[in-house]
Design an enzyme around this catalytic site. Sequence first.
Site, PDB file in Angstrom:
ATOM      1  N   HIS A 140      31.765  63.815  30.883  1.00 38.19           N
ATOM      2  CA  HIS A 140      31.473  63.801  32.216  1.00 38.19           C
ATOM      3  C   HIS A 140      30.196  64.349  32.568  1.00 38.19           C
ATOM      4  CE1 HIS A 140      32.576  64.746  36.262  1.00 38.19           C
ATOM      5  NE2 HIS A 140      32.694  65.863  36.286  1.00 38.19           N
ATOM      6  N   CYS A 155      30.189  60.083  38.156  1.00 39.75           N
ATOM      7  CA  CYS A 155      29.720  61.569  38.076  1.00 39.75           C
ATOM      8  C   CYS A 155      28.091  61.397  37.863  1.00 39.75           C
ATOM      9  CB  CYS A 155      30.633  62.203  37.048  1.00 39.75           C
ATOM     10  SG  CYS A 155      30.453  61.127  35.414  1.00 39.75           S
ATOM     11  N   ASN A 203      29.872  70.829  39.721  1.00 40.52           N
ATOM     12  CA  ASN A 203      30.633  69.621  39.535  1.00 40.52           C
ATOM     13  C   ASN A 203      30.580  68.836  40.816  1.00 40.52           C
ATOM     14  OD1 ASN A 203      32.284  67.701  38.221  1.00 40.52           O
ATOM     15  ND2 ASN A 203      34.108  69.426  38.009  1.00 40.52           N
TER      16      ASN A 203
END
Length: 455
Positions: free
Chosen positions: A393, A243, A417
């Site tokens: 994250h 990520c 995202n």
Amino acid sequence: MFWAAVVTLAITVCSVSADTPANCTYEDIRGTWVFELGTGNNNRTVDCSKPFNVSKVLTLQLKYPDIATDSFNNIGYWSLIYNQGFEVIVAGRKYFGFSYYEGKTSFCHQVLGGWSHDVLGHDWKCFNGKKSEPVIKQNTLLSDKTYVTGPKVNSEDIVVSINKAQKFWTAKRYSQFEHLNEEDLLRMAGGRSSQIFSRPKPAPLTAEHERVRESLPESFDWRNVDGVSFVSPVRDQGSCGSCYAFASMAMAEARVKLQTNNTQNPVFSTQDIVECSHYSQGCEGGFPYLVAGKYAEDYGLVLEECNPYKGKDGQCQTPKTCERHYFTDYSYIGGFYGGCNEVLMQQAIYSRGPIAVSFMVYKDFMQYKSGIYVHTGDNVGVNRFDPFVITNHVVLVVGWGQLSPEEGGTKYWIVKNSWSTKWGIDGYFWIRRGTDECGIESIAAESTPIYKYMK
Ligand SMILES: *[C@@H]1O[C@H](CO)[C@@H](O)[C@H](O)[C@H]1NC(C)=O
Ligand SMILES: *[C@@H]1O[C@H](CO)[C@@H](O)[C@H](O)[C@H]1NC(C)=O
Ligand SMILES: *[C@@H]1O[C@H](CO)[C@@H](O)[C@H](O)[C@H]1NC(C)=O
Ligand SMILES: *[C@@H]1O[C@H](CO)[C@@H](O)[C@H](O)[C@H]1NC(C)=O
């Protein structure tokens, strides 16, 4: 290595806290350090994991909040990098290293095989650092029992509970999560060994910050500035804890688009980061400060076609012939780790472009469909979803908004995202703004493209 063995593949979520097991706080690092610099006049290919002969010794003071001084009274800066290491910039040189660890033990008073070069990126040397007094810490892991209570991720039960508990957002089940069992899901969030590290609180809002707030629009979105988008398409990190690479490349892409008024629309290679960056841990995690920032300044980014995404660790496959694109002026928003807050984030986004942020992922977040995400446990006053290992994250904030007073007036961030467009609102989510929801206003980072390299 212990960590690599336990944190295998992270699926869709990644954990920055699982990077290296080092767990060193600001207070652990702050103080007097002796740095031993290696010999040589090497370029950036220098391998600092090998032993080296010492050519120079210097003593540095790392002081509150971000001041570094050497014995010649040169004044510079330093910043902690999460709980993993720190960077010092003083007397025309940069020094960065990870805090040393063995197994689950952190030796916060030591850096082995750090990298140093002058601020122009020349004269590379390795260094070892040692603090005056030892700081040795054991990681403390929660017992396994803690993990097994509460509804399962992607169960009907969790979705119904979330939707019943609050009105901010709606949850749904995702078919792409269906084949994952509880163990997979724990790994998704970084694995049993990955545990939350206390984050800094956002910096207090000063009168100056309040003035800045007044000058900013009530809502703003880089995807729609007078009908024009400066944000690149949503991607899918797949089964790799990358990520941080996706958020970093997404920031780089948006900022190039912005600087060039959309005449350049690069997609940067996340695989190059996963495979080739010594400043991050591949599918086990990393940090935008070190990737969109330091790696992009020291080594440059390559385009996606140069090393297309495979979603797994491996030897560096990036051809040497690929053109590299450089970035500079990387920093935490607010200037150092711990200096961030809502208004500084808005100001950075508005004046310089999207920013990379990290926040804590609880299990309810994975079920997000639409609305303004607020962690359900806090909202209903019970931590019923909390036993799930909480990880961090990394994502990209592209703007902000506020509901109308009739709708409750809640302020929110607009966030990109990297779980494909099938997740959330076409791959995006909204999260409550102004309350440091899940730590999202505590650790934001940015960097700037060097335009001439984009030609
Ligand atoms: C950088 O150093 C490596 C080994 O130290 C050497 O092989 C390489 O040619 C050097 N590259 C440049 C551009 O000087
Ligand atoms: C360190 O210096 C010694 C003596 O000059 C030399 O023999 C040795 O190869 C050097 N070691 C490294 C790692 O450069
Ligand atoms: C890391 O350190 C923090 C602060 O000292 C502590 O709260 C946390 O439990 C530690 N994490 C682990 C895994 O030991
Ligand atoms: C940026 O691009 C838009 C759309 O192509 C164009 O209308 C505008 O004039 C450009 N702005 C500048 C400053 O070049």
